[in-house]
Structures are given as C-alpha cells and as structure tokens.
Design a protein around this motif. Sequence first.
Motif, PDB file in Angstrom:
ATOM      1  N   ILE A 133       1.319  -0.996  -0.178  1.00  0.00           N
ATOM      2  CA  ILE A 133       0.107   0.232   0.280  1.00  0.00           C
ATOM      3  C   ILE A 133       1.227   0.807  -0.141  1.00  0.00           C
ATOM      4  N   PRO A 134       0.788   1.871  -1.132  1.00  0.00           N
ATOM      5  CA  PRO A 134       2.183   3.283  -0.725  1.00  0.00           C
ATOM      6  C   PRO A 134       1.028   4.113  -0.352  1.00  0.00           C
ATOM      7  N   TRP A 135       1.222   4.466   0.945  1.00  0.00           N
ATOM      8  CA  TRP A 135       0.936   5.399   1.375  1.00  0.00           C
ATOM      9  C   TRP A 135       1.730   6.404   2.137  1.00  0.00           C
ATOM     10  N   GLU A 136       1.404   8.041   2.666  1.00  0.00           N
ATOM     11  CA  GLU A 136       2.612   8.721   2.668  1.00  0.00           C
ATOM     12  C   GLU A 136       4.094   9.326   2.465  1.00  0.00           C
ATOM     13  N   GLY A 137       4.587   7.978   1.710  1.00  0.00           N
ATOM     14  CA  GLY A 137       5.726   8.319   1.086  1.00  0.00           C
ATOM     15  C   GLY A 137       6.613   6.806   1.715  1.00  0.00           C
ATOM     16  N   ARG A 138       5.170   5.905   1.580  1.00  0.00           N
ATOM     17  CA  ARG A 138       5.862   4.283   2.681  1.00  0.00           C
ATOM     18  C   ARG A 138       5.442   3.435   1.425  1.00  0.00           C
ATOM     19  N   TYR A 139       5.628   2.185   1.833  1.00  0.00           N
ATOM     20  CA  TYR A 139       4.990   1.137   1.279  1.00  0.00           C
ATOM     21  C   TYR A 139       4.568   0.581   2.404  1.00  0.00           C
ATOM     22  N   TYR A 140       3.180  -0.061   2.685  1.00  0.00           N
ATOM     23  CA  TYR A 140       2.754  -0.385   4.303  1.00  0.00           C
ATOM     24  C   TYR A 140       1.761  -1.974   3.678  1.00  0.00           C
ATOM     25  N   SER A 141       1.698  -2.977   3.982  1.00  0.00           N
ATOM     26  CA  SER A 141       0.962  -4.041   4.197  1.00  0.00           C
ATOM     27  C   SER A 141      -0.514  -3.957   4.974  1.00  0.00           C
ATOM     28  N   ALA A 142      -1.086  -4.539   4.494  1.00  0.00           N
ATOM     29  CA  ALA A 142      -2.323  -5.131   4.654  1.00  0.00           C
ATOM     30  C   ALA A 142      -2.274  -6.221   5.691  1.00  0.00           C
ATOM     31  N   PHE A 143      -1.440  -6.927   5.639  1.00  0.00           N
ATOM     32  CA  PHE A 143      -1.942  -7.671   7.206  1.00  0.00           C
ATOM     33  C   PHE A 143      -2.097  -6.443   8.424  1.00  0.00           C
ATOM     34  N   PRO A 144      -2.905  -7.599   9.659  1.00  0.00           N
ATOM     35  CA  PRO A 144      -2.088  -7.218  11.169  1.00  0.00           C
ATOM     36  C   PRO A 144      -0.815  -7.478  11.439  1.00  0.00           C
ATOM     37  N   LEU A 145      -1.138  -6.968  12.703  1.00  0.00           N
ATOM     38  CA  LEU A 145       0.103  -6.544  12.959  1.00  0.00           C
ATOM     39  C   LEU A 145       1.031  -8.086  13.966  1.00  0.00           C
ATOM     40  N   GLY A 146       0.150  -8.729  14.423  1.00  0.00           N
ATOM     41  CA  GLY A 146       0.427  -9.944  14.349  1.00  0.00           C
ATOM     42  C   GLY A 146       0.568 -11.114  13.544  1.00  0.00           C
ATOM     43  N   ALA A 147       0.480 -10.888  11.860  1.00  0.00           N
ATOM     44  CA  ALA A 147       1.045 -11.913  11.089  1.00  0.00           C
ATOM     45  C   ALA A 147       2.958 -11.202  11.218  1.00  0.00           C
ATOM     46  N   VAL A 148       2.263 -10.140  11.107  1.00  0.00           N
ATOM     47  CA  VAL A 148       4.674  -9.828  11.326  1.00  0.00           C
ATOM     48  C   VAL A 148       4.653 -10.359  12.306  1.00  0.00           C
ATOM     49  N   LEU A 149       5.003  -9.711  13.076  1.00  0.00           N
ATOM     50  CA  LEU A 149       5.596  -9.794  14.372  1.00  0.00           C
ATOM     51  C   LEU A 149       5.882 -11.551  14.525  1.00  0.00           C
ATOM     52  N   SER A 150       5.224 -12.813  13.679  1.00  0.00           N
ATOM     53  CA  SER A 150       4.911 -13.362  14.217  1.00  0.00           C
ATOM     54  C   SER A 150       6.181 -13.901  12.650  1.00  0.00           C
ATOM     55  N   MET A 151       6.715 -13.203  11.819  1.00  0.00           N
ATOM     56  CA  MET A 151       7.551 -13.426  10.824  1.00  0.00           C
ATOM     57  C   MET A 151       9.216 -13.302  11.034  1.00  0.00           C
ATOM     58  N   LEU A 152       9.220 -12.189  12.813  1.00  0.00           N
ATOM     59  CA  LEU A 152      10.649 -11.508  13.126  1.00  0.00           C
ATOM     60  C   LEU A 152      11.184 -12.007  13.188  1.00  0.00           C
ATOM     61  N   PRO A 153      11.079 -13.828  13.877  1.00  0.00           N
ATOM     62  CA  PRO A 153      12.206 -14.641  13.619  1.00  0.00           C
ATOM     63  C   PRO A 153      13.328 -14.488  11.991  1.00  0.00           C
ATOM     64  N   VAL A 154      11.975 -14.538  11.254  1.00  0.00           N
ATOM     65  CA  VAL A 154      12.382 -15.111   9.835  1.00  0.00           C
ATOM     66  C   VAL A 154      13.354 -13.889   9.630  1.00  0.00           C
ATOM     67  N   ALA A 155      13.125 -12.566  10.058  1.00  0.00           N
ATOM     68  CA  ALA A 155      13.973 -11.688   9.617  1.00  0.00           C
ATOM     69  C   ALA A 155      14.920 -11.043  10.500  1.00  0.00           C
TER      70      ALA A 155
END
Length: 454
Positions: free
Chosen positions: A69-91
């Motif tokens: 999602i292009p928004w105010e100079g950034r690109y965001y995801s529509a996934f909720p925060l929990g889905a992002v936090l789940s991938m922190l070990p992979v990151a």
Amino acid sequence: MTEDELLKARDSRNLWIALGVSLFAATAFYFSTRATLHDLDYTNQIASALLHGQLGLREKPPDWLNEMIPWEGRYYSAFPLGAVLSMLPVALLSSAGLIQSFPGHVLAALIAGLSVYFFFRLAKAFGDDYCNLKTKSLARRIMLALFPIFGTWTWCNLGFSGAWQVALGLALLGQAAALYFTLVRRSPFVAGAFFALAFGNRTELLITLPLYFYLLSRPLPGAGRALGLPTPGNPPEAGRPKTFASSGSHSDGPTGAAVGWKKLKRELQENTPMLLRFVSLPAALALATTAYNFARFHSIFDFGYLHIPEVRDEPWYQHGLFSIHAIPWNIYTMLFQGYESIDYFPYIRPNGFGCSIFLASPFLCLLFRQGGRYKVVAWLAISVLTLVLWLHGNPGSWQFSYRYAMILLPWMFLVLTGNGPAKLCVPELSLFSLSVAINAIAMWQFLWTDQIQP
C-alpha cells in the motif's frame, strides 16, 4: 510398577508417538508440495523493516508484491501486526545472513507438523477411551490428527506458501495449541499466547475469546471444578446447590436463586486470576495493533486493505469490505460450487477460485453425527466464524475449495473426535481415505501441473 510410574510411562510413549506422527506429517508435507507463491512475502518484508524501526518500506517493492500500500511516502502491508510479528524470527535470520529468501516452504511444513502434534495430543480432552494406546484407538487418533492437514484444502492452500496462506496456517496452529493448553494441559498464559498467535494472523478469531473463557471455567475431565459446571460423565454432586450455570433453570425460588448467584459470583472472582493470565498477551497485542493501525492510517480500525491499489474498484467490494450482499456468493463457493470436467486424467478439476468444502473433504459429512463432549461450544464457534467469513466481499480468490475455512478446522476437529467412536471404524477410514485422495489430486493439479491457471 506403581500407578504413577505406569502413567508416566504411558505419557512418555504418547509424547514420542505424537512427535513421530508430527515429524512424518512435516516431512510428507514438505516433499509433497511446491511453494509456488513463496515470493509473496509481504509479512517478511514488513518484519524486516520493523527491525530497522520502520513500519513500512521506504523503497518501492518488487512488482510482484502488488498488494503493498503506497501511503504518505511509505509502502505498507494490509496484514495485521500479529502476522508481521510472527515473521520477526525469519527477519532476524535474514538480517544475520543465515537465509537469503523467504522460507515459506519450510514454514508451511513446520506449521503442518506442529498442528498435527497438537491435534494428536488434543484427543486426551475426550477421556481415556479416546487417547489410549490400543491399536484401533491409536489408529483413530493418528487419522484424526492428520485429517485437518491432509484430508482438507489445507494441504494445497498452505502448500502455496505465500504470506496469506502462511497466516492462515499460523491461525490454524494457534487455535489447535490454544485448545490443547485449555482442554488438556491447562496453562492459561500459554493458551493465551497461542490464541494471540491465532487472532494476530486472522483478526476475526478475536470473537471466539468468550468461548475460551467458558472452556477455561470448566473443570478438566476427571479433575475438580472451576465454576461448578458439570462435565460429561461428571454430573453435579448429589445434594450440592446448583449454580445458574449448572441448573439449567432459574426457578429454584428466591432463596435458591440468591444462593446460586452468590456462588457464581464467588467462583467468578476465584477464577479471575486465571482468566487474566489468559487474556494478558492477547490484550497487549490488541492494544499494540490499534497503535500500529493508527500510526500508519490514522485510524485504529483501519488495517489498510481498502487502500491496496485498485481494490476499491473491484466489483465485489462495491458495498464495502464486509457486507450482507456478499453472503450468497460465499455460501455458493463454500457449500455448493462444483468441479469442472476435463477429457484427460483425472477427468475432473476444481475451479481455481473455489469449490464446496464437502466435495473437497467428504469426511466433513461426519460433522452431523449426534453426540460429542464439546459440540455446543464448537458449533457455536463454527457458526459465528462462518458468518463473519460469509460477510467478506471476496470468497478467497486463487485457492482450492474455500481457504478461509482453514480457521474452522480446530473446532471441526472437536466435533469429529467427540461424536464418533473411540476406535477406528470402516466408515471413518473410508471417508478419510477418499478425502486424502481428493486433496492429493487437487494439490498435484494446483502445485505441480499447469492444469489449473488463474
């Protein structure tokens, strides 16, 4: 051997069998699937940005990540925060240079294996007859543990291994584990952590929270009591005053009602610490998610889905992301849509945008048998979650069967385990074998051939 030693030996054997079945499932899943959508790693991209203190990407993402999602100079995801936090070990592994690309295939196999582990262990919630190690009972436990992965649309859809599919898989795993730590090895904090994993990846699962409160308030089979609620095979004691929850009637007179209310109030107070332990992590995640949404889109309720380019212009969202107008299409896709015929093996193929869950998994016809320890709670969860899914404007897009219904499978497992015999029987084995065959063919058509194209 003493009774305690026998119990420990049986528990140890149960554990090793569960680990063996889980390892088999993870291995079979990994080598049978091909991760055709592993490049769609939206959550991994945002998790990597989060490690650097950013909520979105600064640079334009690759063209195939067209739902950023292009928004105010950034690109965001529509996934909720929990889905992002789940991938922190992979990151973290990626940041350390230990992996070079999104390991969607490995993650999907791990999810499959761990889900099978918890489903196998969850059978203990139905009593000793359902979890003993006699051949026919053990065979049924193994069959039911494998069913949600290999006997349903989970096999194919999780096999795609994209971010959307992995999120559904984590929601499935989170619920199975939360139910295990609620109904078998009661640990409210751990159950709450897995519940947070589940609703963090699929926000609609938050509506099942009261059901977990209810299940935590019930005594475990053969154990004491929590709110004085009788369990199957464990009726209220003779001569013991009934609470409102256990009486089924409020017509005991003023004195009886007063005693019942006081007792219920006292027992609720006694169980408050346990319920608070369960809800602590989910509440923290919910608050963090509202802050995350507000920081990105200036609204605590805006996850960003309708900000995805061109989504607002899609005809199925003309009434909004959720609408009663979407119910007929979802009902048709989930329950009635059929297969297409072709003039070569296997002579039929599913539509790439959905088909009936009962055609994809005939084993589900057994849901409508009578009986079952947790059938009321499970059917309530299935009904409420299904209604929410039916309200969604799009019934799933590219998928086998109805992928959103993956989140119903832990509750369906409770129904199917409890309403059948403790031992393996021919009808169950036949329907299970047919369901596995159907899903194996669909998985092969979607992931290994070009027979089904978007």
